[in-house]
Scaffold this motif. Sequence first.
Motif, short mmCIF file in Angstrom:
data_model
loop_
_atom_site.label_atom_id
_atom_site.label_comp_id
_atom_site.label_asym_id
_atom_site.label_seq_id
_atom_site.Cartn_x
_atom_site.Cartn_y
_atom_site.Cartn_z
N GLU A 43 -6.74 2.14 -9.45
CA GLU A 43 -7.09 1.39 -8.25
C GLU A 43 -6.12 1.72 -7.11
OE1 GLU A 43 -9.78 0.03 -8.74
OE2 GLU A 43 -9.87 -0.87 -10.73
N GLN A 44 -6.57 1.51 -5.88
CA GLN A 44 -5.70 1.66 -4.73
C GLN A 44 -4.92 0.36 -4.55
OE1 GLN A 44 -7.62 2.42 -0.97
NE2 GLN A 44 -5.69 2.51 0.15
N VAL A 45 -3.60 0.44 -4.63
CA VAL A 45 -2.75 -0.74 -4.56
C VAL A 45 -1.89 -0.68 -3.31
CG1 VAL A 45 -0.91 -2.05 -5.67
CG2 VAL A 45 -2.70 -0.98 -7.07
N ILE A 46 -1.91 -1.77 -2.56
CA ILE A 46 -1.03 -1.94 -1.41
C ILE A 46 -0.09 -3.08 -1.78
CG2 ILE A 46 -0.89 -2.53 1.04
CD1 ILE A 46 -3.83 -1.44 1.23
N GLY A 47 1.11 -2.71 -2.20
CA GLY A 47 2.07 -3.70 -2.63
C GLY A 47 3.06 -4.01 -1.53
N THR A 48 3.18 -5.27 -1.17
CA THR A 48 4.06 -5.64 -0.07
C THR A 48 5.37 -6.22 -0.59
OG1 THR A 48 3.41 -7.97 0.29
CG2 THR A 48 1.97 -6.26 1.21
N ALA A 49 6.38 -6.10 0.24
CA ALA A 49 7.69 -6.69 -0.01
C ALA A 49 8.41 -6.74 1.33
CB ALA A 49 8.49 -5.88 -1.02
N ARG A 50 9.53 -7.44 1.38
CA ARG A 50 10.28 -7.50 2.63
C ARG A 50 10.69 -6.10 3.09
NH1 ARG A 50 12.66 -12.20 0.12
NH2 ARG A 50 12.08 -14.10 1.25
N ASP A 51 11.09 -5.27 2.16
CA ASP A 51 11.47 -3.88 2.44
C ASP A 51 10.65 -2.98 1.54
OD1 ASP A 51 13.68 -4.51 4.28
OD2 ASP A 51 14.66 -5.29 2.48
N GLY A 52 10.01 -1.98 2.12
CA GLY A 52 9.22 -1.08 1.31
C GLY A 52 8.19 -0.35 2.14
N GLU A 53 7.30 0.34 1.45
CA GLU A 53 6.27 1.13 2.14
C GLU A 53 5.36 0.24 2.96
OE1 GLU A 53 2.64 4.26 1.08
OE2 GLU A 53 3.89 3.41 -0.53
N HIS A 54 5.08 -0.96 2.45
CA HIS A 54 4.23 -1.91 3.16
C HIS A 54 5.03 -3.19 3.39
CE1 HIS A 54 0.77 0.70 2.49
NE2 HIS A 54 1.13 0.78 1.21
N PRO A 55 5.89 -3.22 4.40
CA PRO A 55 6.76 -4.38 4.61
C PRO A 55 5.98 -5.62 5.02
CG PRO A 55 6.96 -2.83 6.44
CD PRO A 55 6.12 -2.16 5.40
N LEU A 56 6.35 -6.74 4.42
CA LEU A 56 5.76 -8.02 4.79
C LEU A 56 6.75 -9.13 4.50
CD1 LEU A 56 3.32 -9.71 5.79
CD2 LEU A 56 2.61 -9.89 3.39
N GLU A 57 7.11 -9.86 5.53
CA GLU A 57 7.84 -11.11 5.39
C GLU A 57 6.81 -12.22 5.51
OE1 GLU A 57 9.49 -14.10 4.75
OE2 GLU A 57 11.06 -12.56 4.74
N VAL A 58 6.48 -12.87 4.40
CA VAL A 58 5.32 -13.76 4.37
C VAL A 58 5.49 -14.98 5.27
CG1 VAL A 58 4.53 -13.00 2.10
CG2 VAL A 58 6.08 -14.98 2.29
N THR A 59 6.71 -15.28 5.68
CA THR A 59 6.94 -16.44 6.55
C THR A 59 6.84 -16.09 8.03
OG1 THR A 59 9.34 -16.12 6.66
CG2 THR A 59 8.49 -17.42 4.82
#
Length: 212
Positions: free
Chosen positions: A25-41
Amino acid sequence: MTIVITGANRGIGAGLAAAYRTRGEQVIGTARDGEHPLEVTDPASHAALAARLDGQAVDLLVCNAGVYLDKGQMLEDGYPLEQWAQTFAVNVTGVFLTVQSLLPNLRLSKAGRIAIISSQMASSERAPGGSYIYRSSKAAALNLGRNLASDLMPEGIAVGIYHPGWVQTDMGTSAAEITVDEAVNGLVARFDALDVTRTGIFETWDGRPHAF
């Protein structure tokens, strides 16, 4: 299938990402730092992710990112206000902002699904005390998921809420009952079974209905 997983840098999130990639599957994994950065707040961080994914259908959104800050707090003098604010910002508002920002992508899927990782500690029927902040936040996430299920059902988008088990992660500690692999395999099966006929469910990692 395209899958977005928040908090995919460690623990259950990393395990889910690895399992889905192994499946092709195609996975887009987010985290604060990484290929797909996301700060959920942070709404601006959500907007940036949504812009990067503009026009991309998302078939499964796994809202996994979470914190447990009030371990060991005492009722008499613990549970500081900043822990309440930080926990709810991640575990509740963060889930809502993630769903809200990626709703256009879920609508592009033929059968979009949202999986919210809550906890058995969200249950009002199982209330042994302690961990007031974490329990309250996970109960709120459960309530959020149930209401999202009602609102999104007419669009064919299903929402499931899940207790992942007491898992051997940094959060769960090495004393926990099941391994990450066991939790991941069970959760993947639960997500595969999720559709609009089952929307709003609260289930355990191994497929048992959970008390609300």
